[in-house]
Design a protein around this motif. Structure first.
Motif, PDB file in Angstrom:
ATOM      1  N   ALA A 238      52.099  23.622  32.705  1.00 43.93           N
ATOM      2  CA  ALA A 238      51.205  22.874  31.813  1.00 43.93           C
ATOM      3  C   ALA A 238      51.151  23.543  30.451  1.00 43.93           C
ATOM      4  O   ALA A 238      51.157  22.888  29.404  1.00 43.93           O
ATOM      5  CB  ALA A 238      49.818  22.795  32.418  1.00 43.93           C
ATOM      6  N   GLN A 239      51.150  24.916  30.514  1.00 43.89           N
ATOM      7  CA  GLN A 239      51.095  25.663  29.257  1.00 43.89           C
ATOM      8  C   GLN A 239      52.367  25.418  28.435  1.00 43.89           C
ATOM      9  O   GLN A 239      52.299  25.133  27.242  1.00 43.89           O
ATOM     10  CB  GLN A 239      50.954  27.146  29.586  1.00 43.89           C
ATOM     11  CG  GLN A 239      50.429  27.945  28.427  1.00 43.89           C
ATOM     12  CD  GLN A 239      50.328  29.418  28.796  1.00 43.89           C
ATOM     13  OE1 GLN A 239      50.815  29.832  29.852  1.00 43.89           O
ATOM     14  NE2 GLN A 239      49.728  30.189  27.932  1.00 43.89           N
ATOM     15  N   SER A 240      53.520  25.539  29.157  1.00 41.73           N
ATOM     16  CA  SER A 240      54.768  25.357  28.394  1.00 41.73           C
ATOM     17  C   SER A 240      54.910  23.899  27.949  1.00 41.73           C
ATOM     18  O   SER A 240      55.472  23.619  26.895  1.00 41.73           O
ATOM     19  CB  SER A 240      55.990  25.823  29.182  1.00 41.73           C
ATOM     20  OG  SER A 240      56.060  25.108  30.356  1.00 41.73           O
ATOM     21  N   LEU A 241      54.327  22.973  28.749  1.00 38.74           N
ATOM     22  CA  LEU A 241      54.343  21.564  28.346  1.00 38.74           C
ATOM     23  C   LEU A 241      53.533  21.373  27.067  1.00 38.74           C
ATOM     24  O   LEU A 241      53.932  20.648  26.160  1.00 38.74           O
ATOM     25  CB  LEU A 241      53.744  20.710  29.470  1.00 38.74           C
ATOM     26  CG  LEU A 241      54.044  19.238  29.390  1.00 38.74           C
ATOM     27  CD1 LEU A 241      55.498  18.995  29.729  1.00 38.74           C
ATOM     28  CD2 LEU A 241      53.157  18.457  30.342  1.00 38.74           C
ATOM     29  N   ILE A 243      53.025  23.666  24.865  1.00 42.48           N
ATOM     30  CA  ILE A 243      53.806  24.247  23.759  1.00 42.48           C
ATOM     31  C   ILE A 243      54.876  23.246  23.328  1.00 42.48           C
ATOM     32  O   ILE A 243      55.056  22.973  22.140  1.00 42.48           O
ATOM     33  CB  ILE A 243      54.444  25.592  24.192  1.00 42.48           C
ATOM     34  CG1 ILE A 243      53.339  26.615  24.429  1.00 42.48           C
ATOM     35  CG2 ILE A 243      55.422  26.094  23.141  1.00 42.48           C
ATOM     36  CD1 ILE A 243      53.787  27.897  25.061  1.00 42.48           C
ATOM     37  N   SER A 244      55.579  22.672  24.343  1.00 44.21           N
ATOM     38  CA  SER A 244      56.635  21.706  24.005  1.00 44.21           C
ATOM     39  C   SER A 244      56.050  20.498  23.291  1.00 44.21           C
ATOM     40  O   SER A 244      56.641  19.973  22.354  1.00 44.21           O
ATOM     41  CB  SER A 244      57.355  21.199  25.243  1.00 44.21           C
ATOM     42  OG  SER A 244      57.607  22.202  26.114  1.00 44.21           O
ATOM     43  N   GLU A 245      54.858  20.082  23.759  1.00 46.49           N
ATOM     44  CA  GLU A 245      54.220  18.917  23.121  1.00 46.49           C
ATOM     45  C   GLU A 245      53.912  19.209  21.662  1.00 46.49           C
ATOM     46  O   GLU A 245      54.163  18.389  20.785  1.00 46.49           O
ATOM     47  CB  GLU A 245      52.923  18.580  23.855  1.00 46.49           C
ATOM     48  CG  GLU A 245      53.085  17.407  24.791  1.00 46.49           C
ATOM     49  CD  GLU A 245      51.810  17.084  25.533  1.00 46.49           C
ATOM     50  OE1 GLU A 245      50.722  17.499  25.091  1.00 46.49           O
ATOM     51  OE2 GLU A 245      51.906  16.443  26.584  1.00 46.49           O
ATOM     52  N   ASN A 246      53.381  20.440  21.436  1.00 41.56           N
ATOM     53  CA  ASN A 246      53.072  20.832  20.049  1.00 41.56           C
ATOM     54  C   ASN A 246      54.335  20.843  19.216  1.00 41.56           C
ATOM     55  O   ASN A 246      54.373  20.363  18.089  1.00 41.56           O
ATOM     56  CB  ASN A 246      52.423  22.213  20.013  1.00 41.56           C
ATOM     57  CG  ASN A 246      51.033  22.167  20.611  1.00 41.56           C
ATOM     58  OD1 ASN A 246      50.466  21.083  20.761  1.00 41.56           O
ATOM     59  ND2 ASN A 246      50.495  23.301  20.978  1.00 41.56           N
ATOM     60  N   GLU A 252      58.279  15.785  15.302  1.00 37.30           N
ATOM     61  CA  GLU A 252      58.065  14.375  14.933  1.00 37.30           C
ATOM     62  C   GLU A 252      57.560  14.275  13.503  1.00 37.30           C
ATOM     63  O   GLU A 252      58.002  13.430  12.731  1.00 37.30           O
ATOM     64  CB  GLU A 252      57.032  13.742  15.864  1.00 37.30           C
ATOM     65  CG  GLU A 252      57.669  13.034  17.038  1.00 37.30           C
ATOM     66  CD  GLU A 252      56.632  12.489  17.998  1.00 37.30           C
ATOM     67  OE1 GLU A 252      55.427  12.574  17.690  1.00 37.30           O
ATOM     68  OE2 GLU A 252      57.039  12.006  19.062  1.00 37.30           O
ATOM     69  N   GLN A 253      56.619  15.217  13.169  1.00 38.60           N
ATOM     70  CA  GLN A 253      56.073  15.195  11.811  1.00 38.60           C
ATOM     71  C   GLN A 253      57.165  15.480  10.793  1.00 38.60           C
ATOM     72  O   GLN A 253      57.269  14.837   9.749  1.00 38.60           O
ATOM     73  CB  GLN A 253      54.964  16.240  11.667  1.00 38.60           C
ATOM     74  CG  GLN A 253      53.647  15.763  12.252  1.00 38.60           C
ATOM     75  CD  GLN A 253      52.663  16.884  12.432  1.00 38.60           C
ATOM     76  OE1 GLN A 253      52.986  18.057  12.241  1.00 38.60           O
ATOM     77  NE2 GLN A 253      51.449  16.532  12.814  1.00 38.60           N
TER      78      GLN A 253
END
Ligand code: ADP
Length: 617
Positions: A238-241, A243-246, A252-253
């Protein structure tokens, strides 16, 4: 207060806390059923713990009889829950699992149907035994139930099931599988210890308190460890997810920024539901407001009416199996401005080859299109200028050419005047003279017409035409100039050439340039025989080829690669534009223009044009 009264409730509460924690995990993630089975095991152990405490403190025979009978119930649930727990990891043979459960159920049935419980046919007395710390505890004594052996047998069956499951996992070879194999072996070992101890106490071989609940602790710990391992792993995931999401959001930005800067619009067309998702920038490009739902027809509506149907046709054709769509079209914005867009996209299909979606980008190319248009205009102006210049060179000869019919007209008119003033009737002669005047006038008009045509700066018009006629037209125009400069032209025009698609005036311009250059080249030679130009047309098998060959100075080796460049000239009065423009014109006709030096001296210029009918004639 004795220590047993403190330790046993402590164990129970810690076991129940653990059970509660895993129950909550299961409640939140119902598919993680191993947590549920762990909780059932732990709650059952807590029950056994309570029963143990009461038995050890009991002075009532009936109470002990009752508890030793009912302890078989939590034991059965422990057995079943452990089996289910193991099966949650996709291991353990099903038939072994059933066998263990059946044995345990039989043990429970016999517990209630034979003797006072599964251990004793009859409990004869309660014995007070001194233990560590000067404490005394109660131990039941009596006649053993012959069926009590079923307890250890079911225990052994459970062990076999667990060890078999461990071996299967071990052979799978992955790190996780091997870790679980070790864990299951440990569970089996601790189970053996805990149940074995209780049996030994009941049989009377050892005098100690019941330690089943204590010795179940390591079993629970190992089971919980495996589960918490998964919890920790999912927390890490979940943590690495996160991080990946960020990271994804940041990228994306960045992409959004890059796309806005490049005026790129990203879009995705879900063909099945005819829904188009697109970035804000894409909406701006197509002049569609932010909230409007977009489908294919809505996009087509934004297009220029000339581009709408061709675009629809192209896309529907491509959806029959092509992977990419690339195109350019005009969009009419709400304020009626025209915007040129280029589109690059990829088409995705399902395994039945039905189109699913198209993902693409649209980019504003209005500025480039405008620049192209301006460039085209400049090119046309330059081409026209060059034409005027070449004709300017011819003007002396053309004046001479025009002088001839004009002089003939004049002398014919004077002769007619004379005939009309004489007394004799010379009507026949006057008639002939007038015919001559008409003919000469036609000749002059023809020359002027040809000149006007070539001087005109009209739009390019591609038409099917015969190159031989173009050659003959140009020769008529330059004839007098060539004669004047003492240059002769031989033409060898093949009658077997197909029509080509070309603009007559532009092709005349090319030939005019090549002939004038050849004329310049041969004019420099003193040898009269060398003042010759040879024009040859032929079909090469793939294209119509026109050759303009001279016997002049030829082209220097170093100049060869520059002669088609703009402003390259070796002539004192040259502009260095003629060949560059010729090449542009031939390129626009999808042909080729090149030069070679002849073996016997002089140079040859060749150009090819594709046939109007394609490669075959
Ligand atoms: P310009 O005639 O104004 O020099 P062109 O582009 O028509 O410009 O020709 C460029 C150069 O190519 C000429 O200056 C000349 O050196 C060379 N050239 C063109 N045609 C011939 C030819 N038939 N023989 C030798 N050189 C030629």
């Amino acid at each position: 207060m004795n220590w047993i009264n403190i330790v046993w409730p402590m164990i129970a509460s810690s076991i129940l806390t653990l059970a509660l924690l895993h129950l909550i995990v299961w409640f939140k993630q119902k598919q993680q059923r191993a947590h549920l089975f762990f909780s059932i095991t732990a709650i059952s152990v807590a029950f056994i713990n309570g029963m143990e405490l009461i038995v050890m403190r009991s002075v009532s025979l009936n109470e002990v009889v009752f508890l030793l009978r009912w302890v078989q119930v939590p034991l059965l649930t422990i057995w079943v829950a452990i089996i289910c727990y193991v099966r949650c990891f996709n291991t353990g043979r099903l038939w072994l699992a059933y066998m263990v459960c059946i044995l345990r159920v039989c043990a429970l049935i016999l517990d209630f149907t034979t003797g006072q419980n599964l251990f004793f046919s009859e409990i004869t007395s309660l014995k007070q035994v001194a233990i560590l710390g000067g404490e005394t505890i109660t131990i039941a004594q009596g006649v053993l139930n012959p069926w009590y052996i079923l307890g250890p047998v079911s225990m052994l069956a459970l062990l076999v099931f667990m060890i078999d499951a461990s071996i299967t996992l071990w052979h799978q070879g992955t790190d996780t599988a091997r870790r679980r194999a070790v864990i299951f072996s440990c569970i089996a070992f601790f189970l053996l210890v805990s149940v074995g101890q209780a049996v030994l106490v009941n049989v009377g071989l050892i005098h100690s308190p019941y330690l089943a609940s204590i010795s179940f602790m390591p079993t629970l710990f190992v089971m919980s460890h495996e589960l918490s391992y998964d919890v920790i792993r999912s927390a890490k995931l979940a943590q690495s997810l996160q991080i990946s999401e960020n990271e994804l959001r940041r990228s994306e930005q960045r992409m959004e920024l890059a796309m806005t800067a490049a005026e790129l619009g990203l879009w995705e067309w879900d063909i099945v539901h005819d829904h188009i998702w697109c970035t804000d920038q894409a909406r701006v490009l197509y002049g569609i407001n932010k909230t409007e739902r977009i489908d294919f027809e809505r996009v087509l509506k934004t297009l220029h009416h000339e581009d709408c149907e061709p675009t629809r046709l192209t896309i529907t054709t491509l959806l029959a199996g092509c992977d990419n769509y690339e195109g350019e079209y005009r969009v009419i914005l709400p304020d009626n401005q025209i915007r040129w867009l280029a589109v690059r996209s990829r088409i995705e299909y399902n395994h039945h080859q039905q189109p699913l979606r198209i993902i693409g980008v649209s980019i504003d190319i209005t500025k480039r299109k405008q620049a192209d248009l301006d460039m085209q205009k400049q090119r046309n102006a330059l081409t026209h200028l060059s034409r005027v210049t070449v004709l300017g060179e011819l003007s002396g000869a053309l004046a001479h050419e025009l002088n001839q019919p004009l002089a003939a007209i004049l002398s014919n008119a004077q002769a007619a005047q004379r005939f009309l003033t004489s007394e004799n009737n010379h009507l026949d002669e006057v008639h002939d003279i007038l015919q001559d005047i008409v003919d000469e006038d036609k000749r002059a008009a023809d020359i002027i017409q040809r000149l006007r045509l070539i001087l005109k700066n009209a739009d390019i018009q591609f038409r099917p035409l015969n190159v031989n006629y173009v050659v003959l037209d140009v020769l008529k125009l330059v004839n007098s100039d060539l004669k004047h400069r003492g240059v002769t032209v031989n033409s060898d025009l093949s009658s077997d050439i197909p029509l080509v698609t070309a603009d007559n005036v532009l092709l005349q311009q090319v030939l005019l340039n090549l002939i004038m250059n050849a004329c310049d080249a041969v004019s420099d030679t003193d040898c009269i025989e060398h003042r010759q130009i040879h024009i040859h047309t032929q079909w090469t098998g793939t294209a119509t080829q026109v050759a303009v060959k001279d016997y002049g100075t030829g082209i220097k080796k170093d100049d060869m690669e520059h002669i088609f460049e703009r402003f390259f000239t070796t002539k004192a009065q040259g502009m260095g534009l003629g060949l560059a423009i010729c090449r542009t014109i031939i390129d626009a006709h999808k042909g080729q223009l090149w030069a070679e030096n002849n073996n016997g001296g002089g140079a040859s210029f060749y150009f090819t044009l594709p046939s109007y009918y394609g490669e075959t004639t």
